[in-house]
Design a protein around this motif. Structure first.
Motif, PDB file in Angstrom:
ATOM      1  N   GLU A  81      -5.622 -10.855   4.637  1.00 29.66           N
ATOM      2  CA  GLU A  81      -5.499 -12.392   4.564  1.00 29.66           C
ATOM      3  C   GLU A  81      -4.437 -12.779   3.553  1.00 29.66           C
ATOM      4  OE1 GLU A  81      -6.710 -14.089   6.769  1.00 29.66           O
ATOM      5  OE2 GLU A  81      -7.738 -12.470   7.658  1.00 29.66           O
ATOM      6  N   LYS A  82      -3.366 -12.069   3.402  1.00 28.88           N
ATOM      7  CA  LYS A  82      -2.455 -12.294   2.271  1.00 28.88           C
ATOM      8  C   LYS A  82      -1.039 -12.216   2.647  1.00 28.88           C
ATOM      9  CE  LYS A  82      -1.775 -12.422  -2.546  1.00 28.88           C
ATOM     10  NZ  LYS A  82      -2.247 -12.005  -4.053  1.00 28.88           N
ATOM     11  N   ASP A  83       0.130 -12.874   2.550  1.00 28.57           N
ATOM     12  CA  ASP A  83       1.323 -12.734   3.049  1.00 28.57           C
ATOM     13  C   ASP A  83       2.262 -12.147   1.736  1.00 28.57           C
ATOM     14  OD1 ASP A  83       1.178 -13.478   5.448  1.00 28.57           O
ATOM     15  OD2 ASP A  83       1.528 -15.606   4.861  1.00 28.57           O
ATOM     16  N   ILE A  84       3.142 -11.139   1.963  1.00 27.17           N
ATOM     17  CA  ILE A  84       4.029 -10.553   0.999  1.00 27.17           C
ATOM     18  C   ILE A  84       5.312 -11.394   1.202  1.00 27.17           C
ATOM     19  CG2 ILE A  84       5.354  -8.590   0.391  1.00 27.17           C
ATOM     20  CD1 ILE A  84       2.965  -6.832   1.206  1.00 27.17           C
ATOM     21  N   PRO A  85       5.813 -12.052   0.265  1.00 31.61           N
ATOM     22  CA  PRO A  85       7.313 -12.848   0.236  1.00 31.61           C
ATOM     23  C   PRO A  85       8.255 -11.858   0.907  1.00 31.61           C
ATOM     24  CG  PRO A  85       6.017 -13.132  -1.776  1.00 31.61           C
ATOM     25  CD  PRO A  85       5.284 -12.081  -0.966  1.00 31.61           C
ATOM     26  N   ASP A  86       9.188 -12.374   1.797  1.00 36.53           N
ATOM     27  CA  ASP A  86      10.049 -11.534   2.345  1.00 36.53           C
ATOM     28  C   ASP A  86      11.283 -11.211   1.103  1.00 36.53           C
ATOM     29  OD1 ASP A  86       9.194 -12.051   4.706  1.00 36.53           O
ATOM     30  OD2 ASP A  86      10.357 -13.796   5.260  1.00 36.53           O
ATOM     31  N   GLU A  87      11.426 -11.903   0.094  1.00 29.29           N
ATOM     32  CA  GLU A  87      12.222 -11.476  -0.927  1.00 29.29           C
ATOM     33  C   GLU A  87      11.902 -10.209  -1.717  1.00 29.29           C
ATOM     34  OE1 GLU A  87      15.542 -11.377  -3.465  1.00 29.29           O
ATOM     35  OE2 GLU A  87      15.223 -12.598  -1.736  1.00 29.29           O
ATOM     36  N   TRP A  88      10.643  -9.918  -1.734  1.00 28.86           N
ATOM     37  CA  TRP A  88      10.072  -8.648  -2.362  1.00 28.86           C
ATOM     38  C   TRP A  88      10.739  -7.420  -1.356  1.00 28.86           C
ATOM     39  CZ3 TRP A  88       4.275  -8.848  -3.715  1.00 28.86           C
ATOM     40  CH2 TRP A  88       3.922  -9.840  -4.408  1.00 28.86           C
ATOM     41  N   LEU A  89      11.059  -7.719  -0.121  1.00 30.55           N
ATOM     42  CA  LEU A  89      11.192  -6.608   0.851  1.00 30.55           C
ATOM     43  C   LEU A  89      12.738  -6.418   1.166  1.00 30.55           C
ATOM     44  CD1 LEU A  89       8.041  -6.865   2.658  1.00 30.55           C
ATOM     45  CD2 LEU A  89       8.511  -5.204   1.106  1.00 30.55           C
ATOM     46  N   GLU A 116      -7.655   0.411  -2.618  1.00 24.39           N
ATOM     47  CA  GLU A 116      -7.866  -0.317  -3.785  1.00 24.39           C
ATOM     48  C   GLU A 116      -6.730  -0.471  -4.617  1.00 24.39           C
ATOM     49  OE1 GLU A 116     -10.079  -2.283  -6.386  1.00 24.39           O
ATOM     50  OE2 GLU A 116     -10.869  -1.536  -4.491  1.00 24.39           O
ATOM     51  N   THR A 117      -6.014   0.327  -4.876  1.00 23.17           N
ATOM     52  CA  THR A 117      -4.592  -0.047  -5.597  1.00 23.17           C
ATOM     53  C   THR A 117      -3.649  -0.859  -4.982  1.00 23.17           C
ATOM     54  OG1 THR A 117      -4.705   2.551  -6.117  1.00 23.17           O
ATOM     55  CG2 THR A 117      -2.798   1.283  -6.741  1.00 23.17           C
ATOM     56  N   LEU A 118      -3.630  -1.001  -3.678  1.00 21.03           N
ATOM     57  CA  LEU A 118      -3.050  -1.980  -3.070  1.00 21.03           C
ATOM     58  C   LEU A 118      -3.592  -3.521  -3.334  1.00 21.03           C
ATOM     59  CD1 LEU A 118      -0.764  -2.827  -1.148  1.00 21.03           C
ATOM     60  CD2 LEU A 118      -2.417  -2.329   0.948  1.00 21.03           C
ATOM     61  N   ARG A 119      -4.927  -3.423  -3.112  1.00 21.99           N
ATOM     62  CA  ARG A 119      -5.381  -4.638  -3.305  1.00 21.99           C
ATOM     63  C   ARG A 119      -5.059  -5.177  -4.852  1.00 21.99           C
ATOM     64  NH1 ARG A 119      -9.754  -1.950  -0.706  1.00 21.99           N
ATOM     65  NH2 ARG A 119     -10.127  -3.074   1.212  1.00 21.99           N
ATOM     66  N   GLN A 120      -5.238  -4.244  -5.755  1.00 16.88           N
ATOM     67  CA  GLN A 120      -4.774  -4.789  -7.168  1.00 16.88           C
ATOM     68  C   GLN A 120      -3.300  -5.127  -7.309  1.00 16.88           C
ATOM     69  OE1 GLN A 120      -5.910  -1.125  -9.610  1.00 16.88           O
ATOM     70  NE2 GLN A 120      -7.956  -1.494  -8.970  1.00 16.88           N
ATOM     71  N   LEU A 122      -1.482  -6.649  -4.849  1.00 15.92           N
ATOM     72  CA  LEU A 122      -1.485  -7.824  -4.408  1.00 15.92           C
ATOM     73  C   LEU A 122      -1.715  -9.039  -5.645  1.00 15.92           C
ATOM     74  CD1 LEU A 122      -2.528  -7.190  -0.482  1.00 15.92           C
ATOM     75  CD2 LEU A 122      -0.150  -7.643  -1.496  1.00 15.92           C
ATOM     76  N   GLU A 123      -2.879  -8.548  -6.136  1.00 13.34           N
ATOM     77  CA  GLU A 123      -3.403  -9.562  -7.068  1.00 13.34           C
ATOM     78  C   GLU A 123      -2.330  -9.582  -8.426  1.00 13.34           C
ATOM     79  OE1 GLU A 123      -5.973 -11.638  -6.723  1.00 13.34           O
ATOM     80  OE2 GLU A 123      -6.099 -10.938  -4.723  1.00 13.34           O
ATOM     81  N   LYS A 134       5.737   1.803  -8.885  1.00  8.88           N
ATOM     82  CA  LYS A 134       4.285   1.246  -8.822  1.00  8.88           C
ATOM     83  C   LYS A 134       4.058   0.019  -7.918  1.00  8.88           C
ATOM     84  CE  LYS A 134       1.179  -1.236 -12.044  1.00  8.88           C
ATOM     85  NZ  LYS A 134       0.923  -1.643 -13.650  1.00  8.88           N
ATOM     86  N   TRP A 135       5.025  -0.980  -8.099  1.00 17.90           N
ATOM     87  CA  TRP A 135       4.951  -2.141  -7.351  1.00 17.90           C
ATOM     88  C   TRP A 135       5.157  -2.261  -6.135  1.00 17.90           C
ATOM     89  CZ3 TRP A 135       1.853  -4.992 -10.080  1.00 17.90           C
ATOM     90  CH2 TRP A 135       1.883  -5.126 -11.602  1.00 17.90           C
ATOM     91  N   ILE A 136       5.039  -3.224  -5.059  1.00 14.40           N
ATOM     92  CA  ILE A 136       5.381  -3.341  -3.721  1.00 14.40           C
ATOM     93  C   ILE A 136       6.972  -3.829  -3.702  1.00 14.40           C
ATOM     94  CG2 ILE A 136       5.172  -4.550  -1.516  1.00 14.40           C
ATOM     95  CD1 ILE A 136       1.834  -5.240  -2.576  1.00 14.40           C
ATOM     96  N   GLY A 137       7.677  -2.940  -3.215  1.00 17.98           N
ATOM     97  CA  GLY A 137       9.167  -3.211  -3.269  1.00 17.98           C
ATOM     98  C   GLY A 137       9.862  -2.418  -2.296  1.00 17.98           C
ATOM     99  N   THR A 138      11.219  -1.967  -2.577  1.00 13.62           N
ATOM    100  CA  THR A 138      12.076  -1.359  -1.823  1.00 13.62           C
ATOM    101  C   THR A 138      12.615   0.004  -2.801  1.00 13.62           C
ATOM    102  OG1 THR A 138      14.059  -2.826  -2.238  1.00 13.62           O
ATOM    103  CG2 THR A 138      12.508  -3.227  -0.266  1.00 13.62           C
TER     104      THR A 138
END
Length: 395
Positions: A81-89, A116-120, A122-123, A134-138
């Motif tokens: 239930e959470k969006d990831i900003p387009d700029e991150w990707l 569990e790591t993905l949930r962390q 996102l927070e 580490k982080w969500i990115g490219t």
């Protein structure tokens, strides 16, 4: 404009008629599609196309004629239930590693740890990242993101598979149905499938048995003695499951050849689509797969044990998708895929898995090895020789 569009559809080989064209004109005159490309597209498809198998061909013809139409594919879905900003990707570069560098990158350490790591992340994450671990990115080695590398991660915001190592895929993807009208390049495919067709004599005696009539007449001193036999019927029933999307994209043409041949050869053919592995539902129309699903339980109960089960797929995926509840790349499955496959095999004793990937590579893919074991080694390559073996096994 509509006349030229109609002629363009005819040139594309679509079976559209003048009556259907006049229905479209009447609908346009009544204002059923005004000021919206989407409304006009669906109105044209509704009026002109009567067979779902022609939807993909219609899409290509529509896009070719009306250049610059909007992309009708569905947008990005949500996870947790959470969006990831387009700029991150946003892709600024793409990570390319050597085999030695890939070997040095370790996996997260299991399904539960990964989720569990993905949930962390996102927070905690507040901005865009590129090239990290580490982080969500490219373009990095993080387990979460796009255009990088990790041996066990969640792919986010990437248009297609690159390394085929994602455990789960964030994006919603739309697949197209296999075209049953594809012109077969290899007639041997049909000939191999034809081995499965066992004709049995059943029903009323409606067919002349010429050989026995001649013998009986000769034995009866030339007096005509007509012999009849029951009419021949093709009683073979086939339940066909087709893997679609993802790693199967490179095998689309070969699968269309097989699908087209199967629809030609088998009078009693029921078919469904799935993605990667079996879960609680399957579908018949890839454009409506999120809204028109069929319960796998209902399929098991509707089609009797006399059906022969044929599964077509490359069986290339994360092992979690087969063995782990929640392992599906697209939704949360309450039961492991292996459980559903075992239920199918328990119902349909005559079963075969057709794999379009090269047989020499199967031993190097863990998911293929697991699937072969579940199938009792009844997996065959999508070659003429492999299809021939599969049809013999089904008999």
């Amino acid at each position: 404009m509509l006349i030229d569009f109609f002629l363009s559809l005819k040139e594309s080989g679509l079976p559209v008629s003048v009556k259907e064209y006049l229905n479209l004109c009447e609908a346009m005159q009544k204002g059923l599609a005004y000021g919206s490309v989407d409304d006009f597209y669906y109105l044209c498809r509704t009026c002109l196309i009567k067979d779902e198998a022609n939807y993909d061909r219609f899409d290509r013809a529509f896009a070719h004629y009306f250049k610059g139409v909007e992309n009708l594919d569905a947008a990005l879905t949500k996870l947790f239930e959470k969006d990831i900003p387009d700029e991150w990707l946003k892709m600024l570069s793409e990570k390319t590693l050597s085999d030695e560098e890939k070997a040095q990158i370790e996996a997260m350490g299991g399904w539960d740890k990964l989720m569990e790591t993905l949930r962390q992340r996102l927070e905690e994450q507040k901005g865009r990242h590129q090239g990290g671990n580490k982080w969500i990115g490219t373009a990095g080695t993080s387990p979460f993101g796009a255009y990088g590398f990790n041996p066990e991660g969640i792919r986010v915001g990437q248009d297609k598979s690159r390394n085929k190592s994602a455990v789960k895929v964030w994006d919603q993807r739309e697949y197209r149905d296999y075209d049953s009208q594809v012109e077969l390049g290899i007639r041997n495919v049909q000939m191999a499938l034809r081995r499965l067709r066992k004709f049995a004599r059943s029903g009323a005696e409606e067919e002349l048995d010429l050989d026995h009539t001649i013998k009986a007449t000769a034995s009866n001193a030339g007096h005509l003695d007509i012999k009849m036999v029951p009419e021949r019927h093709n009683r073979v029933k086939v339940l066909l499951f087709l893997d679609v999307g993802g790693s199967m994209d490179e095998y689309i043409h070969r699968c269309e050849e097989l699908f087209s041949a199967a629809k030609t050869e088998f009078k009693h053919l029921e078919y469904f689509y799935f993605h990667n592995f079996f879960y609680e539902s399957v579908w018949r129309n890839n454009r409506l797969r999120h809204t028109e699903k069929f319960s796998t339980w209902d399929v098991l109960n509707k089609y009797g044990k006399d059906y022969k089960l044929i599964i077509v797929g490359d069986a290339t995926m994360s092992p979690y998708e087969i063995l782990q509840p929640g392992g599906s790349v697209e939704h949360w499955n309450e039961e492991a895929g292996s459980v559903w496959l075992q239920r199918l095999l328990a119902t349909y004793k005559n079963a075969a898995w057709i794999n379009p990937s090269q047989e020499a590579h199967w031993q190097w893919t863990q998911s293929v090895t697991i699937t072969r074991q579940l199938m009792g080694d009844r997996m065959y390559p999508m070659t003429v020789e492999g299809l021939d073996r599969a049809m013999k096994a089904l008999l």
